[in-house]
Scaffold this motif. Sequence first.
Motif, short mmCIF file in Angstrom:
data_model
loop_
_atom_site.label_atom_id
_atom_site.label_comp_id
_atom_site.label_asym_id
_atom_site.label_seq_id
_atom_site.Cartn_x
_atom_site.Cartn_y
_atom_site.Cartn_z
N ARG A 187 -10.20 -11.54 3.14
CA ARG A 187 -9.83 -10.15 3.48
C ARG A 187 -8.78 -9.61 2.52
O ARG A 187 -8.75 -8.42 2.23
N VAL A 188 -7.90 -10.47 2.04
CA VAL A 188 -6.92 -10.04 1.04
C VAL A 188 -7.65 -9.66 -0.24
O VAL A 188 -7.39 -8.62 -0.84
N ARG A 205 -10.23 6.45 -15.32
CA ARG A 205 -11.30 7.27 -15.91
C ARG A 205 -10.94 8.75 -15.85
O ARG A 205 -11.18 9.50 -16.79
N ARG A 237 0.84 -1.20 0.00
CA ARG A 237 0.00 0.00 0.00
C ARG A 237 0.88 1.25 0.00
O ARG A 237 0.67 2.17 -0.77
N ASP A 240 -10.68 -8.63 -0.53
CA ASP A 240 -11.34 -7.33 -0.29
C ASP A 240 -10.40 -6.18 -0.67
O ASP A 240 -10.79 -5.24 -1.35
N MET A 241 -9.17 -6.28 -0.17
CA MET A 241 -8.25 -5.16 -0.36
C MET A 241 -7.78 -5.04 -1.79
O MET A 241 -7.56 -3.94 -2.29
N THR A 287 -10.72 4.29 -11.03
CA THR A 287 -11.15 5.69 -10.93
C THR A 287 -10.10 6.61 -11.53
O THR A 287 -10.43 7.54 -12.26
N ALA A 311 -10.49 -0.81 -7.64
CA ALA A 311 -11.56 0.18 -7.84
C ALA A 311 -10.95 1.59 -7.88
O ALA A 311 -11.32 2.41 -8.71
N VAL A 312 -10.02 1.84 -6.97
CA VAL A 312 -9.39 3.17 -6.94
C VAL A 312 -8.58 3.39 -8.21
O VAL A 312 -8.63 4.46 -8.83
N VAL A 321 -9.59 -5.93 -4.42
CA VAL A 321 -10.74 -5.38 -5.15
C VAL A 321 -10.84 -3.88 -4.91
O VAL A 321 -11.05 -3.08 -5.83
N ALA A 322 -10.65 -3.46 -3.65
CA ALA A 322 -10.74 -2.05 -3.30
C ALA A 322 -9.67 -1.25 -4.04
O ALA A 322 -9.93 -0.18 -4.59
#
Lengths: 305, 364
Positions: free
Chosen positions: B59-60, B76, B35, B62-63, B73, B69-70, B65-66
């Motif tokens: 949980r890995v 775009r 990160r 999750d992170m 963004t 997503a950023v 995927v998150a």
Amino acid sequence: MKLGELSTDETAAQLAGAGLALETGPFAVNLRCAAPGAAAFIRLLYPEHRVATGEVVHTDVAVRPHFNRRRPWRREAQLHIDDRPLMQALPRRFAAPMLEWGLNFAIGSRAHHLLILHAAVVEKNGRAVVMAAVSGSGKSTLCAALVSAGWRLFSDEFGLIRPADGALMPVPRPVSLKNESIEVVRRLMPAAVISPPYHDTAKGTLAYLRPPDDAVRRQFEPAMPAWIVFPKFRAGAPLTATPVPRAQAFADLLANSMNYIALAERGFAAMARLVESCPAFALEYSDIPAAIAHFEGLAAGETAA
Amino acid sequence: MADPAGAGLLRALREPAAMAGFEPALWNLVLPRARNAGLVGRLGVRAEAAGIAAALPERVRDMLVAAEAVAATHDRMIRFEVGRIRRALDGTGIGFTLLKGAAYVLGGLKAARGRLVSDVDILVARERIDEVERRLIEHGWRQEKTSAYDQRYYRDWMHELPPLRHRGRMTVVDVHHNILPLTGRLRIDAAKLLAAARPVEGLDGVTILAPADLVLHNVVHLFQDGDVNHGLRDLADLDDLLRHFGPEPGFWSALAARTAELGLGRPVNYALRHAAALLGTPIDPALRAAVGRTAAPPPIDRLMQALLGRALARSGQPAPDLPTRLAREALYLRSHWLRMPPVMLAGHLARKGAMQFLPERQGV
């Protein structure tokens, strides 16, 4: 193992050492803080939560003593997220609640696998109400009041929507009470466990209400949203519930979303599904029992919202 | 000194399939490091490509995927901003060439996926740069660095304008007229870069650097500019670029020719060796041998290898140990040494040093 099964000394040792991994709803967070009082604070508010030792955690939240070079006599603490400092250092007496703020940050800024609304969520009979509002609108107080009336606490801060099916995910954590609402809640819930007050924070006096045991035990049970409420406390006002058109509700929820943009189409789909599946209304109130009665009416299907 | 977090992150990048066997304790070291190094999204992309994403702990996932997503963004945002820059330059006949992250996004390169891009970097012909700046300012961008010294530093010495930030969207455009400073030891004829740039389909007037030049710009940025803060992310970009273009016929010989033509043998040598050693990047042996011949004398070469190796492997370490801090400092000083003549450098560093002790102000 539940956190309450650890002794205060053990809790303090873990917090001061490699950290105490705590599971809360869909998150696991490693907490570290050697400040006196932190262990008692965590044990008081999270006794029913599971300790997730040895598991993957989403974020590391650490509160460490901070040396202020310009004012070396000040005893300060600094919040660290994944070992990086966040926010200004604060007086060390806020070390324990800083763990709460760190948890809020960790969820609000990282959980982009879910659509995050700045909202309180409670549930009854399998149907959840999303109360979206800016800070200071009485959202946490109303949330605590409904919890006192037997509604299940999801969160007083985060409406977490799973994009796959639109379900709300509980993340039952301490409810943050500000200023007068501390006494209001104490009167409503004489048996409630409330942390000592922290005076002179950026939001005035703060205290934390322990989430009910039942809400914590059922923290992996999502629920579908049934109502959207935009609450507003106004002293002396009679209770009014004004329907909000869907497009307006969409726009108002968007203003209360923390990661709508990041979720792109998934965010739009989740938000559209929410406003299409639930009636929305703006609730103005001053009398808490009247507000509770209104929600009980909704749950019983008496009030047409 | 052992650095299990850094070692784990390198292993995850090098052999993505190995992530399936990571223990929770290792994830708890690797994810914060990734990160801080800006590489979580990249891990997600590589796990997906290796077909092991579904085997990772929830949980890995999750992170990952998150983070994706950023990154999406940012992707775009970059496309939108490129459109706005085009609009600002409409009617002037001025084209622009995308560099770095924006080039990866618009070029549809794998290096773009999962990558965070904060600024749009563009290259324009030097004789049109004033007009570009004026147009952008007319269209809502404005100067961030307003002190006279900063303005002079950029305009007279560097290869880019001071950053322009849009006052509504808060996005930043860095307008370059070259990829190396005007005052530096190495010089590149930017006209050659512009001439070789490839058009972007559907966007008239917008081009991206040719593959060899994209690689060389990455190398120059990382190994010449001294920006090792995002060192591992940049090295991962290089890895992606070389894996993407490597199989294209003629790519390696074009890269070799361009490297020789622009005199970039030494930084390319450093870059290729580190990419291969840390990330297992496949490298053409002929190019490797050719740039190996331009290496610095052995003592200097060994020192540089050690400094770069340390700084890169410890990218994203929040509280770096002393050897890592020294390596970062040394590389920073080296980059400035390469960037400007000694007397100018002494003045610049003295000024930057003094600025730390003064309150912020403008117009100095």
